[in-house]
Design a protein around this motif. Sequence first.
Motif, PDB file in Angstrom:
ATOM      1  N   SER A  80       0.834  -1.208   0.000  1.00 41.41           N
ATOM      2  CA  SER A  80       0.000   0.000   0.000  1.00 41.41           C
ATOM      3  C   SER A  80       0.866   1.254   0.000  1.00 41.41           C
ATOM      4  O   SER A  80       0.589   2.216  -0.724  1.00 41.41           O
ATOM      5  N   GLU A  81       1.922   1.243   0.805  1.00 38.52           N
ATOM      6  CA  GLU A  81       2.813   2.395   0.874  1.00 38.52           C
ATOM      7  C   GLU A  81       3.514   2.611  -0.465  1.00 38.52           C
ATOM      8  O   GLU A  81       3.645   3.748  -0.939  1.00 38.52           O
ATOM      9  N   ALA A  82       3.952   1.532  -1.114  1.00 36.43           N
ATOM     10  CA  ALA A  82       4.618   1.642  -2.415  1.00 36.43           C
ATOM     11  C   ALA A  82       3.647   2.156  -3.471  1.00 36.43           C
ATOM     12  O   ALA A  82       4.005   3.003  -4.301  1.00 36.43           O
ATOM     13  N   ARG A  83       2.401   1.677  -3.440  1.00 36.98           N
ATOM     14  CA  ARG A  83       1.392   2.141  -4.398  1.00 36.98           C
ATOM     15  C   ARG A  83       1.123   3.627  -4.208  1.00 36.98           C
ATOM     16  O   ARG A  83       1.041   4.384  -5.173  1.00 36.98           O
ATOM     17  N   TYR A  84       1.031   4.072  -2.958  1.00 35.13           N
ATOM     18  CA  TYR A  84       0.814   5.488  -2.677  1.00 35.13           C
ATOM     19  C   TYR A  84       1.987   6.334  -3.194  1.00 35.13           C
ATOM     20  O   TYR A  84       1.792   7.375  -3.812  1.00 35.13           O
ATOM     21  N   ALA A  85       3.213   5.862  -2.982  1.00 30.20           N
ATOM     22  CA  ALA A  85       4.394   6.594  -3.453  1.00 30.20           C
ATOM     23  C   ALA A  85       4.390   6.703  -4.974  1.00 30.20           C
ATOM     24  O   ALA A  85       4.721   7.761  -5.524  1.00 30.20           O
ATOM     25  N   ARG A  86       3.996   5.617  -5.663  1.00 29.84           N
ATOM     26  CA  ARG A  86       3.916   5.666  -7.135  1.00 29.84           C
ATOM     27  C   ARG A  86       2.870   6.677  -7.587  1.00 29.84           C
ATOM     28  O   ARG A  86       3.091   7.432  -8.544  1.00 29.84           O
ATOM     29  N   GLN A  87       1.718   6.706  -6.916  1.00 34.41           N
ATOM     30  CA  GLN A  87       0.664   7.653  -7.289  1.00 34.41           C
ATOM     31  C   GLN A  87       1.101   9.089  -7.062  1.00 34.41           C
ATOM     32  O   GLN A  87       0.812   9.960  -7.884  1.00 34.41           O
ATOM     33  N   VAL A  88       1.814   9.341  -5.977  1.00 37.68           N
ATOM     34  CA  VAL A  88       2.307  10.695  -5.704  1.00 37.68           C
ATOM     35  C   VAL A  88       3.318  11.105  -6.764  1.00 37.68           C
ATOM     36  O   VAL A  88       3.272  12.225  -7.278  1.00 37.68           O
ATOM     37  N   ARG A  89       4.231  10.189  -7.133  1.00 35.67           N
ATOM     38  CA  ARG A  89       5.220  10.497  -8.181  1.00 35.67           C
ATOM     39  C   ARG A  89       4.530  10.807  -9.498  1.00 35.67           C
ATOM     40  O   ARG A  89       4.883  11.769 -10.189  1.00 35.67           O
ATOM     41  N   ALA A  90       3.535   9.988  -9.875  1.00 38.10           N
ATOM     42  CA  ALA A  90       2.820  10.204 -11.136  1.00 38.10           C
ATOM     43  C   ALA A  90       2.094  11.547 -11.118  1.00 38.10           C
ATOM     44  O   ALA A  90       2.112  12.282 -12.118  1.00 38.10           O
ATOM     45  N   ALA A  91       1.471  11.893  -9.992  1.00 40.51           N
ATOM     46  CA  ALA A  91       0.759  13.177  -9.895  1.00 40.51           C
ATOM     47  C   ALA A  91       1.743  14.339 -10.004  1.00 40.51           C
ATOM     48  O   ALA A  91       1.460  15.343 -10.672  1.00 40.51           O
ATOM     49  N   ASN A  92       2.903  14.204  -9.362  1.00 38.21           N
ATOM     50  CA  ASN A  92       3.913  15.264  -9.450  1.00 38.21           C
ATOM     51  C   ASN A  92       4.428  15.421 -10.881  1.00 38.21           C
ATOM     52  O   ASN A  92       4.663  16.535 -11.346  1.00 38.21           O
ATOM     53  N   GLN A  93       4.615  14.301 -11.591  1.00 38.09           N
ATOM     54  CA  GLN A  93       5.058  14.370 -12.985  1.00 38.09           C
ATOM     55  C   GLN A  93       4.009  15.041 -13.855  1.00 38.09           C
ATOM     56  O   GLN A  93       4.333  15.882 -14.696  1.00 38.09           O
ATOM     57  N   ARG A  94       2.724  14.686 -13.649  1.00 44.84           N
ATOM     58  CA  ARG A  94       1.658  15.325 -14.433  1.00 44.84           C
ATOM     59  C   ARG A  94       1.605  16.819 -14.148  1.00 44.84           C
ATOM     60  O   ARG A  94       1.431  17.627 -15.058  1.00 44.84           O
ATOM     61  N   ARG A  95       1.769  17.189 -12.872  1.00 45.35           N
ATOM     62  CA  ARG A  95       1.742  18.602 -12.491  1.00 45.35           C
ATOM     63  C   ARG A  95       2.914  19.355 -13.138  1.00 45.35           C
ATOM     64  O   ARG A  95       2.753  20.455 -13.646  1.00 45.35           O
ATOM     65  N   ALA A  96       4.091  18.732 -13.159  1.00 47.90           N
ATOM     66  CA  ALA A  96       5.268  19.366 -13.762  1.00 47.90           C
ATOM     67  C   ALA A  96       5.094  19.509 -15.266  1.00 47.90           C
ATOM     68  O   ALA A  96       5.457  20.542 -15.848  1.00 47.90           O
ATOM     69  N   GLN A  97       4.521  18.495 -15.914  1.00 52.17           N
ATOM     70  CA  GLN A  97       4.280  18.585 -17.353  1.00 52.17           C
ATOM     71  C   GLN A  97       3.265  19.670 -17.669  1.00 52.17           C
ATOM     72  O   GLN A  97       3.405  20.410 -18.632  1.00 52.17           O
ATOM     73  N   ALA A  98       2.231  19.783 -16.851  1.00 49.41           N
ATOM     74  CA  ALA A  98       1.207  20.814 -17.076  1.00 49.41           C
ATOM     75  C   ALA A  98       1.806  22.210 -16.887  1.00 49.41           C
ATOM     76  O   ALA A  98       1.424  23.149 -17.583  1.00 49.41           O
ATOM     77  N   ALA A  99       2.742  22.349 -15.950  1.00 56.00           N
ATOM     78  CA  ALA A  99       3.359  23.661 -15.715  1.00 56.00           C
ATOM     79  C   ALA A  99       4.248  24.064 -16.880  1.00 56.00           C
ATOM     80  O   ALA A  99       4.397  25.247 -17.172  1.00 56.00           O
ATOM     81  N   ARG A 100       4.840  23.088 -17.583  1.00 55.26           N
ATOM     82  CA  ARG A 100       5.710  23.393 -18.720  1.00 55.26           C
ATOM     83  C   ARG A 100       4.911  23.755 -19.969  1.00 55.26           C
ATOM     84  O   ARG A 100       5.397  24.427 -20.847  1.00 55.26           O
ATOM     85  N   ARG A 101       3.676  23.266 -20.067  1.00 58.99           N
ATOM     86  CA  ARG A 101       2.834  23.555 -21.232  1.00 58.99           C
ATOM     87  C   ARG A 101       2.383  25.010 -21.207  1.00 58.99           C
ATOM     88  O   ARG A 101       1.966  25.517 -20.170  1.00 58.99           O
ATOM     89  N   PRO A 102       2.447  25.690 -22.360  1.00 59.06           N
ATOM     90  CA  PRO A 102       1.981  27.083 -22.368  1.00 59.06           C
ATOM     91  C   PRO A 102       0.453  27.151 -22.211  1.00 59.06           C
ATOM     92  O   PRO A 102      -0.268  26.248 -22.627  1.00 59.06           O
ATOM     93  N   ALA A 103       0.003  28.227 -21.612  1.00 61.99           N
ATOM     94  CA  ALA A 103      -1.439  28.416 -21.423  1.00 61.99           C
ATOM     95  C   ALA A 103      -2.088  28.685 -22.785  1.00 61.99           C
ATOM     96  O   ALA A 103      -1.490  29.327 -23.651  1.00 61.99           O
TER      97      ALA A 103
END
Length: 136
Positions: A80-103
């Motif tokens: 469960s802890e490993a699954r949560y860590a993977r989900q947090v990493r994926a969310a952070n990656q999506r957030r970083a990709q969205a921040a790089r995309r121009p509005a």
Amino acid sequence: MWTAFGRPHPRKRRWWETPDLAVFGLHHPPCPLDDLERQAIPLAELGLGPRGAELPQALHRKLQESQRQAREEAATWRKSEARYARQVRAANQRRAQAARRPAPPPTPVPAGGLRCTVCGRALAPELAKAGRHILC
């Protein structure tokens, strides 16, 4: 003859990371200050091994079953802890990709200004995407 088993230790914060998970089930010998579960054993049932007296098979299985359950629960917590860590990493990656995309560029305002598609009255720029008033 009596023997004492140590009762399972309380499962406190991040207990599944403890090196010896056997203490979270019945265990023998008990740890100092453990709550004890006493068990009567006929002397005839005790075995003799290289390290001294050995518990009867039924009691040994009882200890192993209790400890197995604790190990399985710890494995579930680790997964469960490993699954949560993977989900947090994926969310952070999506957030970083969205921040790089121009509005996206703002939508152009029609010549007569923004109008509600339902009632035809003037429309605030914040409501341009919906094309109508909130209550229309």
